[in-house]
Design an enzyme around this catalytic site. Structure first.
Site, PDB file in Angstrom:
ATOM      1  CE1 TYR A  51     -36.654 -24.411  -1.399  1.00 45.33           C
ATOM      2  CE2 TYR A  51     -38.614 -25.712  -0.941  1.00 45.33           C
ATOM      3  CZ  TYR A  51     -37.513 -25.446  -1.726  1.00 45.33           C
ATOM      4  OH  TYR A  51     -37.284 -26.210  -2.844  1.00 45.33           O
ATOM      5  CB  ALA A 201     -40.918 -23.051 -18.999  1.00 44.06           C
ATOM      6  N   GLY A 203     -43.860 -19.904 -16.254  1.00 44.06           N
ATOM      7  CA  GLY A 203     -45.108 -19.359 -16.780  1.00 44.06           C
ATOM      8  C   GLY A 203     -45.111 -19.116 -18.276  1.00 44.06           C
ATOM      9  CG  LEU A 204     -41.454 -18.186 -20.307  1.00 44.96           C
ATOM     10  CD1 LEU A 204     -40.024 -18.537 -20.699  1.00 44.96           C
ATOM     11  CD2 LEU A 204     -41.812 -16.782 -20.815  1.00 44.96           C
ATOM     12  CG  LEU A 205     -44.057 -23.882 -21.565  1.00 51.44           C
ATOM     13  CD1 LEU A 205     -43.615 -25.272 -21.149  1.00 51.44           C
ATOM     14  CD2 LEU A 205     -44.015 -23.728 -23.088  1.00 51.44           C
ATOM     15  CE  LYS A 208     -45.479 -15.171 -15.127  1.00 51.72           C
ATOM     16  NZ  LYS A 208     -44.361 -15.132 -14.160  1.00 51.72           N
TER      17      LYS A 208
END
Length: 298
Positions: A51, A201, A203-205, A208
């Protein structure tokens, strides 16, 4: 904050871990956020030498100088930067691991790493050689425990049977339940801790707009999000439901959440203190979207 033993080790990590990959480049800003997390009970911080070409490790070293005994530091190895900085290549060799750890120790401003993880891995790697490197570092006191970061069942199976790994970091969420088929039971049987990443996921959960994700269609993702929304009342928000779902999967030691802002830290801490989901709620979530299995590297 709840704390769980990491595998068979004596390390007890917070059930919410701070994923440092998302941190920016301002060390002072990062320090304030990391110390706030520590003050609120998070004691496990995960980074990697990859990173920001090591600067992510540097930021942790600066933040926790003088506080080393209060935190568990985890980092990763195996991706070697090219000399010109144009990219990296996979190198799980014993010689490289033994050299790379010295740089990580220096950047982290410490003389030991609590959890040193192989940052990937393939079935064609020199696995015995890699294990030898980790075992030697453990004997030397430069690392306390070691593990792997992988979503490949065949690689996880080899390390589980041939090494003394304490943990496996893998992707797990309501939208990615592939580990449930064989990996989670295997690791539970061998008393290996599971560090879950990607619990929201992308931000899908957590609100989003739905889109296709892995083998799931956008429509299926939307249905899962709607089920989460139906559970959200005064008691939860969407992110809390998604994180609680991951944490309540048997075998999960900690959910490693990528945190960059104070609001994200606030959501992470809220999930840690939220009431557990009931079995009925968990069943409704599981029923909202099909569970797939790994197609490759079985």
């Amino acid at each position: 904050m709840k704390y769980n033993e990491l595998g068979k080790s004596d390390i007890k990590v917070s059930e919410i871990g701070f994923g440092c990959m998302s941190l920016g480049t301002d060390h002072a800003v990062n320090k304030a956020l990391l110390l706030k997390a520590l003050d609120n009970g998070i004691n496990f911080f995960d980074t990697a030498d990859l990173y920001q070409q090591g600067q992510n490790e540097v930021t942790l070293g600066k933040a926790f100088k003088g506080l080393r005994e209060k935190v568990y530091l985890a980092t990763k190895v195996g991706n070697q930067w090219r000399p010109d900085g144009s990219g990296w290549y996979w190198n799980p060799s014993k010689d490289y691991i033994l050299a790379a750890v010295e740089s990580s120790l220096q950047r982290l401003q410490t003389d030991y790493i609590d959890l040193y993880q192989l940052h990937g891995g393939t079935i064609d790697d020199p696995i015995e050689e890699t294990i030898e490197a980790f075992e030697l570092l453990k004997q030397q006191g430069k690392i306390k425990q070691y593990g792997i970061s992988s979503i490949r069942p065949n690689v996880i199976r080899e390390y589980s049977s041939r090494s003394a790994i304490s943990s496996v970091m893998l992707q797990y969420s309501l939208l990615d339940r592939r580990p449930e088929e064989t990996v989670v039971p295997l690791l539970a049987q061998n008393q290996v801790g599971i560090l879950a990443r990607g619990s929201l996921a992308q931000g899908l959960l957590a609100g989003k707009a739905p889109k296709a994700y892995l083998e799931h269609s956008a429509q299926n993702v939307q249905h899962a999000a709607e089920t989460i929304h139906a559970l959200v009342a005064d008691k939860y928000n969407a992110a809390e439901v998604a994180i609680r779902f991951a944490l309540q999967q048997p075998g999960i030691t900690s959910a490693i959440l990528g945190i960059r802002t104070e609001n994200q830290l606030k959501d992470a801490l809220a999930a840690a203190h939220a009431a557990p989901l009931s079995e009925e709620q968990l069943m409704a979530l599981r029923a909202s979207i099909p569970a797939h299995t790994y197609a490759l590297h079985r």
